[in-house]
Scaffold this active site. Structure first.
Site, PDB file in Angstrom:
ATOM      1  N   CYS A  76       0.769  -1.325  -0.118  1.00 25.71           N
ATOM      2  CA  CYS A  76       0.030  -0.080   0.016  1.00 25.71           C
ATOM      3  C   CYS A  76       0.929   1.252  -0.023  1.00 25.71           C
ATOM      4  O   CYS A  76       1.744   1.266   0.741  1.00 25.71           O
ATOM      5  CB  CYS A  76      -0.922   0.214   1.326  1.00 25.71           C
ATOM      6  SG  CYS A  76      -1.977   1.313   1.292  1.00 25.71           S
ATOM      7  N   CYS A  82      -0.398   5.934   7.573  1.00 25.32           N
ATOM      8  CA  CYS A  82      -1.635   5.199   7.775  1.00 25.32           C
ATOM      9  C   CYS A  82      -1.249   4.365   8.770  1.00 25.32           C
ATOM     10  O   CYS A  82      -0.572   3.380   8.563  1.00 25.32           O
ATOM     11  CB  CYS A  82      -2.390   4.875   6.815  1.00 25.32           C
ATOM     12  SG  CYS A  82      -3.755   3.924   7.033  1.00 25.32           S
ATOM     13  N   CYS A 430     -12.254  -9.968  20.870  1.00 25.04           N
ATOM     14  CA  CYS A 430     -11.710  -9.442  20.326  1.00 25.04           C
ATOM     15  C   CYS A 430     -10.373  -8.400  20.937  1.00 25.04           C
ATOM     16  O   CYS A 430      -9.856  -7.994  20.518  1.00 25.04           O
ATOM     17  CB  CYS A 430     -12.764  -8.346  19.444  1.00 25.04           C
ATOM     18  SG  CYS A 430     -13.367  -7.134  20.659  1.00 25.04           S
TER      19      CYS A 430
END
Length: 475
Positions: A76, A82, A430
Site C-alpha cells: 500500500c 496510515c 476481540c
C-alpha cells in the site's frame, strides 16, 4: 525562566529483536526497552528517540543499516503514515505466529489460569479486500508529514477524505487507494471527493465544528449488495441542497449501490446510533449469507467486518457449544443475532441480549427471514437485563455464548453467569487481554478446556480468540 529540555538521543546500530503490542516492534539498548513502529525482527537501524520514560522509550527509524531477511515490501502506498495496517512489511505467516503468541502471553500472564494446549491460529481466508465495512472521515485539514511541516510545504487544497491520524483527531490522511475492501469502494470515495472539489462543497472542520461533508461509511456483502451512508453537517443556507446534489451524483454514477442513505449530524462526534438516517435510494439494509441463513444488516447494525472469517469463527463457537438439540442457550452481546440464529437449529431455545435496540430488531427479522422460531431477543444494558430474575423467568442456561466488546464483561455480568451455573461457556473475544481478566474471575468454578485464536484482521496486530470453559466437577 524555564529549563531548556535536553534533546532526545539517537540510538545507533540497534537490532530489532521482537514484536510488541499495538503492532510495534521492540529492541533493547542497555537496560532500556525501545518500542519502534514499522520495523520487523532482524532489522538493524539507527533510531531517533521521540518519547522517553524511566524504563522504556519510543523511537522512529531514521536509517536502515541492514534490512531483515523476513521483511517484505508493503503493498500500500499509504503504509508508514496510515496507522491501519502496521504489519504489511511482515510476511503473513510471521503475523500469525506473533498473534498466536500474543494470545498465549495474555492468557498466561494476565489470566494466570490453567490452560490446555492451544489450537493453531486460524488464518484469514483473504489477506486483502477482506473487509465488508470501512469508514472515512472528511476534513478540511489534511495531514502533513514531519518533513513537509519543517519544509513549510502546503497543498493548494487542504481538504481530504481518508483516515483519522492517531494523536491528531482534527486531521485526515487522504486515501487514494485502500486494499482492505473491494476496489469499488475506492471508486465511490474518490468520486465523492472529486465531485466535492469541483463543486466547492465545504469539508468538515473537526475542531471548530463547521463544514458540510463530514463522514462516509461504505459496506458491502457477500450477496453483492452495497450500502453507502454519507454524513453531513448542515450549517449554512443551501447546505441541504448541496448535499442532495451530491447524493444524486452518487446514485447516478454507482447503480451498484443498493442502499444509499444520508444523515445530518449536528453533534460533536461522528457516531450515528442515535440519529435518524434517511434513505435516498434503495433499501435501508443489505443482506449477508452464512450457510443457508440470511442476515439483515442495517446502517446501525454490528456485523463482523470480515465476512468469510466470521463464518469460521462462528463454526468454532458452535463446535465449542457442543449442542445436541436439547439445550437452552444464552447468547450475550448478540448484535444482529448472527451467532444466535447460526446455532439455533442445534438448540432447544436461544435467548439473545444486546445493548443496541436497532440491532435487536434486525435479530428478530433475521429469525423471521430464516424461519427460526426458537429464539428470543432482548435489548438493554447487559448488566441490567441479565439478572437473577431474568434467569428465573426464562430458565437456567445450559450453555452461554458471550461475545463482548473490547472492554470485556462487566463484573456484575460475570457474577450473574456464575450464579446461573451453565455447563459450558463459549467466550468469543476481540481483546484477549480483557478476556484473560474475565477468565481469571471465572476460574474458581470453570476450567478452560479449549483455546482457538482466529485472525480476522490481516496486517494488523488485532486477533480474536475463542475459549471453551466447562463447569468444574465439584460443582
Amino acid at each position: 525562566m524555564s529549563r531548556k529540555k535536553k534533546p532526545l538521543p539517537v540510538l545507533e546500530n540497534v537490532t530489532i529483536t521482537g514484536i510488541a503490542a499495538e503492532g510495534k516492534s521492540l529492541a533493547r539498548v542497555d537496560d532500556m526497552v525501545v518500542f519502534v513502529p514499522f520495523a520487523v525482527p532482524g532489522d538493524v537501524v539507527d533510531l531517533q528517540v521521540r518519547r522517553k520514560k524511566h524504563k522504556y522509550c519510543e523511537a522512529e527509524i531514521i536509517r536502515f543499516i541492514k534490512k531483515s531477511e523476513v521483511r517484505v515490501d508493503p503493498f500500500c502506498e499509504h503504509f508508514g503514515i496510515c496507522g491501519g495496517c502496521k504489519w504489511q512489511n511482515l510476511p503473513y505467516e510471521e503475523q500469525l505466529k506473533s498473534k498466536h503468541q500474543q494470545v498465549y502471553d495474555q492468557l498466561t500472564r494476565i489470566g494466570k489460569v490453567e490452560l490446555p494446549e492451544f489450537r493453531p491460529i486460524m488464518g484469514s481466508v483473504k489477506t486483502r479486500e477482506y473487509r465488508n465495512k470501512l469508514e472515512f472521515g472528511c476534513c478540511n485539514k489534511r495531514w502533513l508529514t514531519r518533513e513537509q511541516v519543517s519544509s513549510g510545504y502546503t497543498y493548494d487544497n487542504m481538504n481530504g477524505i481518508g483516515f483519522h491520524i492517531t494523536g491528531a483527531f482534527d486531521k485526515i490522511l487522504p486515501i487514494e487507494r485502500c486494499h482492505l475492501m473491494d476496489d469499488l469502494h475506492n471508486e465511490i470515495r474518490n468520486s465523492i471527493r472529486d465531485y466535492a472539489f469541483s463543486h466547492g462543497i465545504s469539508f468538515y472542520d473537526l475542531r471548530n465544528q463547521y463544514g458540510l461533508l463530514r463522514d462516509i461509511i461504505i459496506r458491502n456483502s457477500n450477496t453483492g449488495e452495497w450500502m453507502v451512508i454519507v454524513q453531513f453537517h448542515y450549517d449554512h443556507t443551501g447546505g441541504e441542497s448541496e448535499a442532495m446534489s451530491l447524493m444524486e451524483h452518487i446514485a447516478t454514477h454507482f447503480p451498484q449501490i443498493t442502499s444509499l442513505m444520508y444523515v445530518d449530524n449536528q453533534k460533536c462526534n461522528d457516531t450515528i446510533g442515535d440519529l435518524e438516517i434517511k434513505v435516498y435510494k434503495g433499501n435501508d439494509h443489505i443482506f449477508e449469507t452464512m450457510e443457508d441463513l440470511r442476515f439483515k444488516v442495517g446502517p446501525k447494525s454490528f456485523y463482523q467486518t470480515n465476512t468469510d472469517q466470521a463464518y469460521h469463527l462462528y463454526c468454532v463457537a458452535r463446535e465449542f457449544a457442543g449442542l445436541t438439540g436439547n439445550e437452552l442457550v444464552y447468547d450475550l452481546y448478540t448484535g444482529t443475532g448472527t451467532i444466535a440464529n447460526f446455532v439455533a437449529h442445534k438448540a432447544r431455545k436461544v435467548i439473545g441480549i444486546e445493548y443496541v435496540p436497532e440491532a435487536i430488531e434486525d435479530a428478530k427479522v433475521n429469525s423471521d427471514v430464516n424461519g427460526i422460531s426458537n429464539t428470543l431477543f432482548y435489548a438493554g444494558d447487559m448488566k441490567d437485563i441479565l439478572t437473577d430474575n431474568f434467569i428465573s423467568e426464562h430458565g437456567r442456561p445450559d450453555v452461554i455464548i458471550t461475545d463482548p466488546p473490547r472492554a470485556g464483561m462487566h463484573a456484575d455480568v460475570i457474577q450473574t453467569i456464575l450464579r446461573a451455573q451453565p455447563k459450558r461457556i463459549v467466550y468469543v473475544s476481540c481483546n484477549p487481554a480483557t478476556q484473560a481478566r474475565d477468565l481469571s474471575d471465572l476460574d474458581a468454578h470453570y476450567k478452560v478446556i479449549a483455546v482457538q485464536p482466529v485472525d480476522m484482521f490481516p496486517h494488523t496486530p488485532h486477533v480474536e480468540n475463542v475459549v471453551l470453559l466447562e463447569r468444574r466437577n465439584n460443582e
